[in-house]
Every structure is written in structure tokens, then in C-alpha cells.
Design a protein around this motif. Structure first.
Motif, short mmCIF file in Angstrom:
data_model
loop_
_atom_site.label_atom_id
_atom_site.label_comp_id
_atom_site.label_asym_id
_atom_site.label_seq_id
_atom_site.Cartn_x
_atom_site.Cartn_y
_atom_site.Cartn_z
N LYS A 1 -3.89 2.26 -11.70
CA LYS A 1 -3.13 1.65 -10.61
C LYS A 1 -1.68 2.14 -10.70
O LYS A 1 -1.05 2.10 -11.75
CB LYS A 1 -3.17 0.13 -10.72
CG LYS A 1 -2.49 -0.54 -9.56
CD LYS A 1 -2.67 -2.03 -9.58
CE LYS A 1 -1.92 -2.60 -8.41
NZ LYS A 1 -2.12 -4.01 -8.26
N ASP A 2 -1.18 2.62 -9.59
CA ASP A 2 0.19 3.12 -9.53
C ASP A 2 0.99 2.19 -8.62
O ASP A 2 0.88 2.26 -7.39
CB ASP A 2 0.20 4.55 -9.00
CG ASP A 2 1.58 5.19 -9.06
OD1 ASP A 2 2.58 4.46 -9.16
OD2 ASP A 2 1.65 6.42 -8.98
N ASP A 3 1.77 1.30 -9.22
CA ASP A 3 2.54 0.32 -8.45
C ASP A 3 3.54 0.98 -7.51
O ASP A 3 3.77 0.49 -6.40
CB ASP A 3 3.26 -0.65 -9.39
CG ASP A 3 2.30 -1.58 -10.11
OD1 ASP A 3 1.18 -1.78 -9.59
OD2 ASP A 3 2.66 -2.08 -11.18
N ALA A 4 4.14 2.08 -7.93
CA ALA A 4 5.12 2.76 -7.08
C ALA A 4 4.47 3.29 -5.81
O ALA A 4 5.04 3.20 -4.72
CB ALA A 4 5.80 3.89 -7.85
N VAL A 5 3.28 3.83 -5.93
CA VAL A 5 2.56 4.31 -4.76
C VAL A 5 2.23 3.15 -3.83
O VAL A 5 2.39 3.25 -2.60
CB VAL A 5 1.27 5.07 -5.18
CG1 VAL A 5 0.40 5.37 -3.97
CG2 VAL A 5 1.63 6.35 -5.91
N GLU A 6 1.80 2.04 -4.38
CA GLU A 6 1.47 0.88 -3.56
C GLU A 6 2.70 0.33 -2.85
O GLU A 6 2.64 -0.05 -1.68
CB GLU A 6 0.81 -0.22 -4.39
CG GLU A 6 0.44 -1.46 -3.59
CD GLU A 6 -0.41 -1.20 -2.36
OE1 GLU A 6 -0.22 -1.92 -1.35
OE2 GLU A 6 -1.23 -0.28 -2.36
N GLY B 1 5.51 -0.21 2.23
CA GLY B 1 6.69 0.06 3.06
C GLY B 1 6.34 0.85 4.30
O GLY B 1 6.82 0.56 5.40
N TRP B 2 5.48 1.84 4.13
CA TRP B 2 5.04 2.64 5.27
C TRP B 2 4.26 1.79 6.27
O TRP B 2 4.46 1.90 7.48
CB TRP B 2 4.19 3.81 4.79
CG TRP B 2 3.60 4.60 5.91
CD1 TRP B 2 2.28 4.71 6.23
CD2 TRP B 2 4.31 5.35 6.90
NE1 TRP B 2 2.12 5.48 7.35
CE2 TRP B 2 3.36 5.90 7.78
CE3 TRP B 2 5.65 5.61 7.13
CZ2 TRP B 2 3.71 6.68 8.87
CZ3 TRP B 2 6.00 6.40 8.22
CH2 TRP B 2 5.04 6.93 9.06
#
Length: 149
Positions: free
Chosen positions: A4-9, A14-15
């Protein structure tokens, strides 16, 4: 199983928020511009972009960037607006391959008549978005984004 990549989520969320705000604004503008002048949002965007130019004209490539359309889609759009008598094309005096697009007097008049409806629809859409907790922060950030440009 992926990590799990929190930054990507966070970026994805945001997008999605930005896309939701854009969709809300575009739908309100589309309704208003169609009712007021039988214009789509992208048609209004072309008139507005040309209306903000010194000399009232732009190269086709500039219009494509201003509307975020492909060159062929921009040509079709300009053809439609030209058929309505709102735009005209002229050859560039310095570069015979260059084509400028400019507003006709009818295009200028329609833009001036339609701008208040556009601005009111935009304000309505932003007011609606302020009532949605997920969108309110983004709406409030808009003036700061503009100031940074």
C-alpha cells in the motif's frame, strides 16, 4: 499482493476531488451557456480566449492549447463557430502557412452578452461546491492558486 502506497492514494484522492469539482462546474456552465446562447463550454472558451487577446486573434495551435483539444478537434470547432459567423480565419502576413483565428463583430457581441451568464453560472457552481465538505477546501484554495500564477 501489492504494498500500500499512502502517497499514491493521497494524490489519487486529490485528483478525484479536482475531477469532481471540474465536473460540477462544467455541468453548470454547460446548462447556462446552452440556455443563454446555444454555446458549449468549449465554444465559449474559444470566444473568451480570443476576446482576451490583444488584437483579438490567435494561431490555431494557441487555440488548441487554450481549449485542451487536439489540432483536428480545434479545426472542427473553429469551423462550427465560423459557420455561425462568430469567427473568421486570416492568413498570417509573415508566414503564409500560419492561420490566425479572430472574433467577428458578431462573436464579440455574443461574448459580451454571454459573459455575465457564464460568470454567474461559475459563481453558482462554486457556491454549490462550498456546500460539499470534500470540495469546500479546494474551492477556498482557488484564489490562492490564482495569486501564485
Amino acid at each position: 499482493m501489492g504494498i500500500k502506497d499512502d502517497a499514491v492514494e493521497v494524490r489519487a484522492q486529490g485528483w478525484r476531488t479536482l475531477a469532481a469539482l471540474h465536473g460540477l462546474i462544467e455541468a453548470e456552465l454547460e446548462r447556462s451557456l446552452q440556455a443563454e446562447a446555444k454555446l458549449s463550454v468549449v465554444e465559449y472558451t474559444v470566444l473568451d480566449a480570443l476576446g482576451r487577446q490583444d488584437g483579438w486573434h490567435m494561431r490555431m495551435q494557441q487555440l488548441a492549447r487554450a481549449t485542451a483539444l487536439s489540432p483536428s478537434a480545434t479545426t472542427r470547432l473553429v469551423n462550427r463557430l465560423e459557420d455561425r459567423g462568430l469567427l473568421t480565419r486570416i492568413l498570417c502576413a509573415d508566414d503564409r502557412r500560419g492561420i490566425y483565428t479572430e472574433l467577428t463583430p458578431s462573436g464579440i457581441t455574443l461574448l459580451e452578452q454571454t459573459r455575465p451568464a457564464h460568470d454567474a453560472a461559475l459563481e453558482r457552481a462554486l457556491d454549490q461546491a462550498r456546500e460539499v465538505p470534500e470540495l469546500a477546501t479546494l474551492v477556498e484554495a482557488l484564489p490562492r492558486l490564482h495569486a501564485g500564477v
